[in-house]
Design an enzyme around this catalytic site. Structure first.
Site, mmCIF file in Angstrom:
data_model
loop_
_atom_site.group_PDB
_atom_site.id
_atom_site.type_symbol
_atom_site.label_atom_id
_atom_site.label_comp_id
_atom_site.label_asym_id
_atom_site.label_seq_id
_atom_site.Cartn_x
_atom_site.Cartn_y
_atom_site.Cartn_z
ATOM 1 N N SER A 119 0.835 -1.204 0.000
ATOM 2 C CA SER A 119 0.000 0.000 0.000
ATOM 3 C C SER A 119 0.864 1.246 0.000
ATOM 4 O O SER A 119 0.404 2.309 -0.391
ATOM 5 C CB SER A 119 -0.871 0.038 1.260
ATOM 6 N N HIS A 140 -1.219 -2.684 -7.072
ATOM 7 C CA HIS A 140 -1.961 -2.376 -5.839
ATOM 8 C C HIS A 140 -3.456 -2.609 -6.037
ATOM 9 O O HIS A 140 -4.132 -1.823 -6.700
ATOM 10 C CB HIS A 140 -1.670 -0.927 -5.440
ATOM 11 N N GLU A 152 -3.838 -0.062 -9.116
ATOM 12 C CA GLU A 152 -2.823 0.956 -9.398
ATOM 13 C C GLU A 152 -1.531 0.216 -9.751
ATOM 14 O O GLU A 152 -1.098 -0.657 -8.995
ATOM 15 C CB GLU A 152 -2.605 1.847 -8.168
ATOM 16 N N ASN A 190 -5.168 6.419 -2.073
ATOM 17 C CA ASN A 190 -4.968 6.662 -0.640
ATOM 18 C C ASN A 190 -4.381 8.041 -0.356
ATOM 19 O O ASN A 190 -4.607 8.601 0.710
ATOM 20 C CB ASN A 190 -4.108 5.558 -0.017
#
Ligand code: NAI
Length: 285
Positions: A119, A140, A152, A190
């Site tokens: 992450s 990801h 991603e 994120n």
């Protein structure tokens, strides 16, 4: 680059989902974890999902059996020997990931791609620990993997374009939509989502509105499917706090300073749904 067999390292929340979607796309899957109970639990979970699909008439019974036959398991990374790509989804710890990637490089064939579902950790740093930094890439996924459409794809400093393209292509083959992002803390989703949750917690902390009112406002006023504080409880307040602190450290920008509400709740052991209390009380339901 053609993919036939996909290795998945780590059979937890993410690895189990990744293995499931890869099998559903018709790939041979080799799923590895440190102990048999972890891989067994993941395989049971997959079969449960496929049985449900059969019950609902969404999948033929023999199809569920075929999917199950595509997945083999092991507790030894040597099982990845013939895989065209290994997708790593183990614990988020840079030292462990570097050690494991070095070993994967020694086990896998010279053309195999090594992908990490990290992450936040640096793909370049993980890649540098291997014998093939040009073939290491971030891939990801989002939780829950069978539901969430996005992947991603993050090249490290030495990752070649053909490797990035191959992983984007594989992402589409397993029914996902890839986006390419440069290596940077939080990538795209994120990076934007965590400061948004943090701002909601600051609004809460300032007493501007209750958790219910903040979540209701964002759902009805911004069309969010879920309010930011309910989402924070779902992800884990400790996890969100750690990510804010990481951004603050990496960027040195006080705009990432975590809300005091996070710290107070974490100190009280109120981490969200997983402990029964967070911004909401789940023990009463
Ligand atoms: P998890 O704790 O559910 O699963 C991790 C699994 O890896 C466990 O089964 C553990 O036994 C296994 N493992 C640990 N060290 C190992 C090793 N050396 N060799 C083989 N297996 C090993 O963790 P989760 O949530 O699935 O996360 C995995 C990775 O995915 C982390 O890097 C995390 O940051 C990332 N991620 C997590 C998301 C989430 O929502 N949980 C979303 C996107 C990425």
């Amino acid at each position: 680059m053609e993919f036939k067999a996909i290795g998945v390292l780590g059979a937890g929340t993410m690895g189990a989902g990744i293995a499931q979607v890869c099998a559903e796309a018709g790939f041979k899957v080799v799923l590895v974890d440190i102990a048999p109970e972890f891989v067994d639990k993941a395989v049971k979970g997959m079969n449960k999902n496929w049985s449900k699909a059969v019950e609902k008439g969404k999948m033929a019974a023999d199809q569920a059996e075929k999917l199950n036959a595509l997945v083999t398991t092991s507790t030894d990374n040597a099982a990845f020997k013939d895989c065209d790509i290994v997708i790593e989804a183990i614990v988020e710890n840079i030292d462990i990931k570097k050690k494991v990637f070095k070993q994967l490089g020694e086990i896998c064939g010279p053309d195999a791609i090594l992908a990490s579902n990290t992450s936040a950790l640096s793909i370049t740093e993980i890649a540098a620990a291997t014998n093939r930094p040009n073939k290491v890439v971030g891939m990801h996924f989002f939780n829950p993997v069978p539901v969430m459409k996005l992947i991603e794809v993050i090249p490290g400093a030495e990752t070649t374009d053909d490797v990035v393209e191959a992983v984007m292509d594989l992402s589409r083959k397993i029914g996902k939509e890839p986006v390419r992002a440069k290596e940077s803390p939080g990538f795209i989703v994120n990076r934007i989502l965590v400061p948004y949750i943090n701002e909601a917690a600051i609004v809460y902390q300032e007493g501007i509105a209750s958790a219910e009112e903040i979540d209701k406002a964002m759902k009805l006023g911004a069309n969010m499917p879920m309010g930011p504080l309910a989402l924070c409880d779902l992800v884990g307040i400790d996890v969100v706090l750690a990510i804010c602190e990481y951004y603050w450290r990496e960027f040195g920008d006080s705009k990432y300073r975590p809300s005091l509400a996070f710290r107070q709740k974490v100190r009280a052991g109120h981490l969200g749904m997983k402990t029964g209390k967070g911004f909401y009380d789940y023990t009463k339901k």
